[in-house]
Design a protein around this motif. Structure first.
Motif, PDB file in Angstrom:
ATOM      1  N   GLN A  94      76.886  -9.117  30.347  1.00  0.00           N
ATOM      2  CA  GLN A  94      75.596  -8.731  29.816  1.00  0.00           C
ATOM      3  C   GLN A  94      75.539  -7.221  29.623  1.00  0.00           C
ATOM      4  N   SER A  95      74.828  -6.821  28.567  1.00  0.00           N
ATOM      5  CA  SER A  95      74.637  -5.386  28.338  1.00  0.00           C
ATOM      6  C   SER A  95      73.276  -5.150  27.684  1.00  0.00           C
ATOM      7  N   PRO A  96      72.636  -3.993  27.942  1.00  0.00           N
ATOM      8  CA  PRO A  96      73.057  -3.013  28.943  1.00  0.00           C
ATOM      9  C   PRO A  96      72.779  -3.510  30.349  1.00  0.00           C
ATOM     10  N   SER A  97      73.370  -2.889  31.341  1.00  0.00           N
ATOM     11  CA  SER A  97      73.081  -3.290  32.715  1.00  0.00           C
ATOM     12  C   SER A  97      71.714  -2.748  33.149  1.00  0.00           C
ATOM     13  N   ASN A  98      71.351  -1.603  32.599  1.00  0.00           N
ATOM     14  CA  ASN A  98      70.044  -1.005  32.878  1.00  0.00           C
ATOM     15  C   ASN A  98      69.462  -0.454  31.594  1.00  0.00           C
ATOM     16  N   LYS A  99      68.168  -0.667  31.403  1.00  0.00           N
ATOM     17  CA  LYS A  99      67.500  -0.149  30.218  1.00  0.00           C
ATOM     18  C   LYS A  99      66.116   0.335  30.620  1.00  0.00           C
ATOM     19  N   VAL A 100      65.840   1.602  30.342  1.00  0.00           N
ATOM     20  CA  VAL A 100      64.510   2.153  30.567  1.00  0.00           C
ATOM     21  C   VAL A 100      63.928   2.455  29.196  1.00  0.00           C
ATOM     22  N   THR A 101      62.733   1.970  28.939  1.00  0.00           N
ATOM     23  CA  THR A 101      62.131   2.164  27.632  1.00  0.00           C
ATOM     24  C   THR A 101      60.646   2.477  27.794  1.00  0.00           C
ATOM     25  N   GLU A 102      60.083   2.963  26.722  1.00  0.00           N
ATOM     26  CA  GLU A 102      58.653   3.273  26.732  1.00  0.00           C
ATOM     27  C   GLU A 102      57.868   2.085  26.204  1.00  0.00           C
ATOM     28  N   LYS A 103      56.692   1.931  26.725  1.00  0.00           N
ATOM     29  CA  LYS A 103      55.794   0.867  26.276  1.00  0.00           C
ATOM     30  C   LYS A 103      55.662   0.928  24.754  1.00  0.00           C
ATOM     31  N   GLY A 104      55.775  -0.254  24.130  1.00  0.00           N
ATOM     32  CA  GLY A 104      55.623  -0.343  22.686  1.00  0.00           C
ATOM     33  C   GLY A 104      56.937  -0.339  21.914  1.00  0.00           C
ATOM     34  N   LYS A 105      58.025   0.041  22.581  1.00  0.00           N
ATOM     35  CA  LYS A 105      59.329   0.042  21.914  1.00  0.00           C
ATOM     36  C   LYS A 105      59.935  -1.360  21.926  1.00  0.00           C
ATOM     37  N   ASP A 106      60.864  -1.605  21.002  1.00  0.00           N
ATOM     38  CA  ASP A 106      61.600  -2.865  20.982  1.00  0.00           C
ATOM     39  C   ASP A 106      62.908  -2.692  21.764  1.00  0.00           C
ATOM     40  N   VAL A 107      63.340  -3.767  22.420  1.00  0.00           N
ATOM     41  CA  VAL A 107      64.632  -3.732  23.120  1.00  0.00           C
ATOM     42  C   VAL A 107      65.448  -4.965  22.762  1.00  0.00           C
TER      43      VAL A 107
ATOM     44  N   ASN B 184      74.689 -29.817  35.619  1.00  0.00           N
ATOM     45  CA  ASN B 184      74.913 -28.665  34.752  1.00  0.00           C
ATOM     46  C   ASN B 184      75.039 -27.420  35.612  1.00  0.00           C
ATOM     47  N   VAL B 185      76.256 -26.986  35.863  1.00  0.00           N
ATOM     48  CA  VAL B 185      76.482 -25.847  36.748  1.00  0.00           C
ATOM     49  C   VAL B 185      76.498 -24.562  35.934  1.00  0.00           C
ATOM     50  N   LEU B 186      75.670 -23.619  36.306  1.00  0.00           N
ATOM     51  CA  LEU B 186      75.540 -22.364  35.575  1.00  0.00           C
ATOM     52  C   LEU B 186      76.359 -21.249  36.209  1.00  0.00           C
ATOM     53  N   THR B 187      76.958 -20.422  35.349  1.00  0.00           N
ATOM     54  CA  THR B 187      77.569 -19.164  35.764  1.00  0.00           C
ATOM     55  C   THR B 187      76.735 -18.047  35.177  1.00  0.00           C
ATOM     56  N   PHE B 188      76.234 -17.179  36.043  1.00  0.00           N
ATOM     57  CA  PHE B 188      75.330 -16.108  35.612  1.00  0.00           C
ATOM     58  C   PHE B 188      76.101 -14.816  35.354  1.00  0.00           C
ATOM     59  N   GLY B 189      75.543 -14.029  34.444  1.00  0.00           N
ATOM     60  CA  GLY B 189      75.962 -12.651  34.306  1.00  0.00           C
ATOM     61  C   GLY B 189      75.248 -11.801  35.345  1.00  0.00           C
ATOM     62  N   ALA B 190      75.620 -10.523  35.388  1.00  0.00           N
ATOM     63  CA  ALA B 190      75.050  -9.623  36.394  1.00  0.00           C
ATOM     64  C   ALA B 190      73.629  -9.186  36.053  1.00  0.00           C
ATOM     65  N   GLY B 191      73.181  -9.495  34.845  1.00  0.00           N
ATOM     66  CA  GLY B 191      71.805  -9.202  34.472  1.00  0.00           C
ATOM     67  C   GLY B 191      71.620  -7.871  33.779  1.00  0.00           C
ATOM     68  N   SER B 192      70.515  -7.780  33.060  1.00  0.00           N
ATOM     69  CA  SER B 192      70.073  -6.524  32.441  1.00  0.00           C
ATOM     70  C   SER B 192      68.735  -6.168  33.072  1.00  0.00           C
ATOM     71  N   ARG B 193      68.701  -5.033  33.755  1.00  0.00           N
ATOM     72  CA  ARG B 193      67.462  -4.600  34.415  1.00  0.00           C
ATOM     73  C   ARG B 193      66.654  -3.779  33.431  1.00  0.00           C
ATOM     74  N   LEU B 194      65.473  -4.285  33.064  1.00  0.00           N
ATOM     75  CA  LEU B 194      64.608  -3.613  32.094  1.00  0.00           C
ATOM     76  C   LEU B 194      63.423  -2.986  32.809  1.00  0.00           C
ATOM     77  N   THR B 195      63.218  -1.708  32.554  1.00  0.00           N
ATOM     78  CA  THR B 195      62.057  -1.004  33.084  1.00  0.00           C
ATOM     79  C   THR B 195      61.257  -0.454  31.912  1.00  0.00           C
ATOM     80  N   VAL B 196      59.996  -0.864  31.826  1.00  0.00           N
ATOM     81  CA  VAL B 196      59.111  -0.393  30.764  1.00  0.00           C
ATOM     82  C   VAL B 196      58.110   0.589  31.373  1.00  0.00           C
ATOM     83  N   LEU B 197      58.163   1.818  30.896  1.00  0.00           N
ATOM     84  CA  LEU B 197      57.301   2.868  31.466  1.00  0.00           C
ATOM     85  C   LEU B 197      55.932   2.907  30.801  1.00  0.00           C
TER      86      LEU B 197
END
Lengths: 112, 115
Positions: free
Chosen positions: B6-19, B102-115
């Motif tokens: 998964q990518s990005p692993s971390n994403k910080v964005t401003e309110k109103g933006k698209d990700v 149905n056994v799932l394998t997960f990715g490490a995730g994308s952490r989204l922070t909306v300021l």
């Protein structure tokens, strides 16, 4: 009623203790059941599937009671490395979809 | 690849933006899921893709959320006009099994922070 319900804990147990977690589910059409383990800030990983007759994997035993819509996980001889959140997962299959519903998890801390 | 990426692993964005969040499943896995996990909460189902079938979008919380899966492999989750309540870890999982358990394998995730 929540679809999959677990006691959130935390369960704080000493090393070597036996601990049991319970999980109830509301959808009687549920077909497959699992326990996943999630370490802090990590992704969930499959611990074990739960079979109708009950199953054991080393120190871990899972039980299913379809009549009561109840799943359990027993951990014997707890290790420090067992500290994690344990997620109960229920699969309902139908109409071409294989949706899995996760409980919120039960947090376990094994203390030296 | 060996696992779900998964990518990005971390994403910080401003309110109103698209990700856009990307998921590259395990090669050969036909089923792909998106979940999100808010702080201290359980996993919330968002969307499910299976082969060429129509996706199960029943978990998408609003029309600001959309996802596509191109060529039966890589998937992109798009959140338009982000809000602070969108802040969470977005987890992608893939699965090989078409029936039965149905056994799932997960990715490490994308952490989204909306300021």
């Amino acid at each position: 009623r929540k679809e999959v319900e677990q006691d959130p804990g935390p369960f704080n147990v000493p090393e070597g203790a036996t601990v049991a977690f319970n999980c109830t589910y509301s959808n009687s059409a549920s077909q497959s059941f699992f326990w996943y383990r999630q370490d802090c800030r990590k992704e969930p990983k499959l611990l074990m599937s739960v079979y109708s007759s009950g199953n054991e994997d080393g120190r871990f035993t899972a039980q299913l009671n379809r009549a009561s819509q109840y799943i359990s996980l027993l951990i014997r001889d707890s290790k420090l490395s067992d500290s994690a959140t344990y997620l109960c997962v229920v699969q309902v299959s139908g109409a071409g979809s294989y949706q899995l519903t996760f409980g919120k998890g039960t947090k376990l801390s094994v203390i030296p | 690849g060996a696992g779900v990426s998964q990518s990005p692993s971390n994403k910080v964005t401003e309110k109103g933006k698209d990700v856009e969040l990307r998921c590259d499943p395990i090669s050969g896995h036909t089923a792909l899921y998106w979940y999100r996990q808010s702080l201290g909460q359980g996993l919330e189902f968002l969307i499910y893709f299976q082969g060429n079938s129509a996706p199960d979008k029943s978990g998408l919380p609003s029309d600001r959320f959309s996802a596509e899966r191109t060529g039966g492999s890589v998937s992109t989750l798009t959140i338009q006009r982000t809000q602070q309540e969108d802040s969470a870890v977005y987890l992608c999982a893939s699965s090989l099994r078409l029936s039965g358990a149905n056994v799932l394998t997960f990715g490490a995730g994308s952490r989204l922070t909306v300021l």
